[in-house]
Design an enzyme around this catalytic site. Structure first.
Site, mmCIF file in Angstrom:
data_model
loop_
_atom_site.group_PDB
_atom_site.id
_atom_site.type_symbol
_atom_site.label_atom_id
_atom_site.label_comp_id
_atom_site.label_asym_id
_atom_site.label_seq_id
_atom_site.Cartn_x
_atom_site.Cartn_y
_atom_site.Cartn_z
ATOM 1 N N MET A 67 0.801 -1.279 -0.015
ATOM 2 C CA MET A 67 -0.130 -0.079 -0.051
ATOM 3 C C MET A 67 0.828 1.323 -0.048
ATOM 4 O O MET A 67 0.906 1.979 0.918
ATOM 5 C CB MET A 67 -0.837 -0.109 1.147
ATOM 6 C CG MET A 67 -1.822 -1.135 1.085
ATOM 7 S SD MET A 67 -2.799 -1.601 2.825
ATOM 8 C CE MET A 67 -1.308 -1.972 3.752
ATOM 9 N N GLN A 100 -11.078 3.055 -0.384
ATOM 10 C CA GLN A 100 -10.610 4.426 0.172
ATOM 11 C C GLN A 100 -11.527 5.413 -0.362
ATOM 12 O O GLN A 100 -12.038 6.277 0.555
ATOM 13 C CB GLN A 100 -9.043 4.676 0.101
ATOM 14 C CG GLN A 100 -8.245 3.800 1.117
ATOM 15 C CD GLN A 100 -6.751 4.086 0.756
ATOM 16 O OE1 GLN A 100 -6.586 4.643 -0.326
ATOM 17 N NE2 GLN A 100 -5.924 3.624 1.629
ATOM 18 N N THR A 153 1.895 1.482 5.909
ATOM 19 C CA THR A 153 1.190 2.648 5.387
ATOM 20 C C THR A 153 0.724 3.491 6.347
ATOM 21 O O THR A 153 0.412 2.788 7.713
ATOM 22 C CB THR A 153 0.010 2.128 4.449
ATOM 23 O OG1 THR A 153 -0.678 3.461 4.469
ATOM 24 C CG2 THR A 153 -0.731 1.068 5.215
ATOM 25 N N ASN A 154 0.766 4.662 6.418
ATOM 26 C CA ASN A 154 0.245 5.837 7.494
ATOM 27 C C ASN A 154 -1.278 5.667 7.214
ATOM 28 O O ASN A 154 -2.172 5.390 8.346
ATOM 29 C CB ASN A 154 0.809 7.304 7.242
ATOM 30 C CG ASN A 154 2.095 7.212 7.675
ATOM 31 O OD1 ASN A 154 2.553 7.618 8.809
ATOM 32 N ND2 ASN A 154 3.054 7.159 6.958
ATOM 33 N N THR A 155 -2.088 5.676 6.091
ATOM 34 C CA THR A 155 -3.298 5.927 5.957
ATOM 35 C C THR A 155 -4.066 4.909 6.555
ATOM 36 O O THR A 155 -5.002 5.022 7.113
ATOM 37 C CB THR A 155 -3.736 6.118 4.581
ATOM 38 O OG1 THR A 155 -2.926 7.246 3.821
ATOM 39 C CG2 THR A 155 -5.314 6.331 4.098
ATOM 40 N N CYS A 166 3.320 10.032 4.610
ATOM 41 C CA CYS A 166 2.761 8.849 3.708
ATOM 42 C C CYS A 166 4.107 8.220 3.393
ATOM 43 O O CYS A 166 5.224 8.707 3.114
ATOM 44 C CB CYS A 166 2.007 9.613 2.553
ATOM 45 S SG CYS A 166 1.748 8.285 1.193
ATOM 46 N N THR A 167 3.954 6.808 3.289
ATOM 47 C CA THR A 167 5.352 6.059 3.245
ATOM 48 C C THR A 167 6.104 6.269 1.676
ATOM 49 O O THR A 167 7.247 5.618 1.539
ATOM 50 C CB THR A 167 4.990 4.647 3.397
ATOM 51 O OG1 THR A 167 3.841 4.085 2.735
ATOM 52 C CG2 THR A 167 4.935 4.474 5.034
ATOM 53 N N GLU A 168 5.326 6.733 0.793
ATOM 54 C CA GLU A 168 5.978 7.211 -0.442
ATOM 55 C C GLU A 168 6.623 8.256 -0.536
ATOM 56 O O GLU A 168 7.388 8.543 -1.521
ATOM 57 C CB GLU A 168 4.812 7.104 -1.495
ATOM 58 C CG GLU A 168 4.136 5.510 -1.718
ATOM 59 C CD GLU A 168 3.165 5.055 -1.086
ATOM 60 O OE1 GLU A 168 3.193 3.747 -0.943
ATOM 61 O OE2 GLU A 168 2.709 5.825 -0.249
#
Length: 234
Positions: free
Chosen positions: A10, A52, A83-85, A197-199
């Site tokens: 994710m 989402q 993932t943060n979300t 956000c991990t990206e």
């Protein structure tokens, strides 16, 4: 060494960063041919992303809870949701398993407290920036004030994540937009900015700005390494 459970995909772009960071960290600590003990389940992000944006969070919780259960069955000693979300549904995931969850916001907040950061800017998906599940945890549990971009800037940050970074696309113009938004957050009084956000670390890093940035992927990975090598359990 404990076995680290990773719930990833994710997106897979950031999950690959997790895998590499954790293994580099274990090798750095232990040397030689050492690598991390990892049980990884990677979901199909297309399915999660659609739910989402339709607001069907209960359905995402069901998918991730099933995946987390499989990670536990695979021998993981604790779980990291990459993932943060999707920490929005962490309580549902925790209810589905018996192993503890290493929360990404807690790992980040502990560093902020250590560094005496009392007011922080937050970048992430619109869900993370606008909703309370992440900001509220920083405020209520750690006493950290959180500021977020305005609505237009939230749209920029969100769209770059989904339309570019999650697909492995890194654009110079998007980096400039992010750096401008980071500067605005600093002018709002933020002492530092969470790359929530991990990206995002695929696009900007500390070398790009004088504003202190906290890369949640790196922080979370390092916390996982610490726990894997410690005698302590959550």
């Amino acid at each position: 060494m404990k076995t680290i459970g990773l719930l990833g995909g994710m997106s897979w772009e950031s999950t690959a960063s997790y895998y590499a960071a954790i293994n580099r960290g274990i090798k750095s600590r232990l040397g030689g041919l050492h690598s991390a003990k990892i049980c990884l389940y990677s979901v199909d992000f297309d399915e999660i992303e659609k739910l989402q944006h339709e607001g069907k969070w209960a359905e995402t919780a069901e998918i991730l809870s099933r995946a987390a259960h499989l990670v536990e069955q695979g021998g993981a000693d604790f779980l990291m949701i990459c993932t943060n979300t999707m920490h929005k549904v962490v309580s549902e995931i925790e209810s589905a398993i018996t192993i503890p969850v290493l929360h990404i916001a807690d790992a980040t907040a502990q560093l902020l407290v250590r560094d005496q950061v009392n007011k922080v800017g937050l970048l992430g998906t619109r869900f993370t920036m606008a909703q309370d599940f992440y900001k509220g945890r920083l405020i209520d549990k750690f006493g950290i004030e959180v500021v977020v971009p305005n609505a237009d800037d939230q749209t920029i940050v969100h769209d770059v994540i989904y339309n570019e970074l999650c697909q492995g696309i890194v654009r110079a113009e998007s980096k400039l937009q992010y750096l401008t938004i980071i500067s605005k957050l600093q002018k709002q009084g933020a002492q530092a900015v969470i790359l929530g956000c991990t990206e995002i670390a695929l696009l900007v890093g500390q070398h790009d700005t004088d504003v202190p940035v906290y890369d949640t992927t790196e922080i979370h990975a390092n916390s996982g390494i610490e726990l894997a090598l410690s005698e302590i359990t959550l």
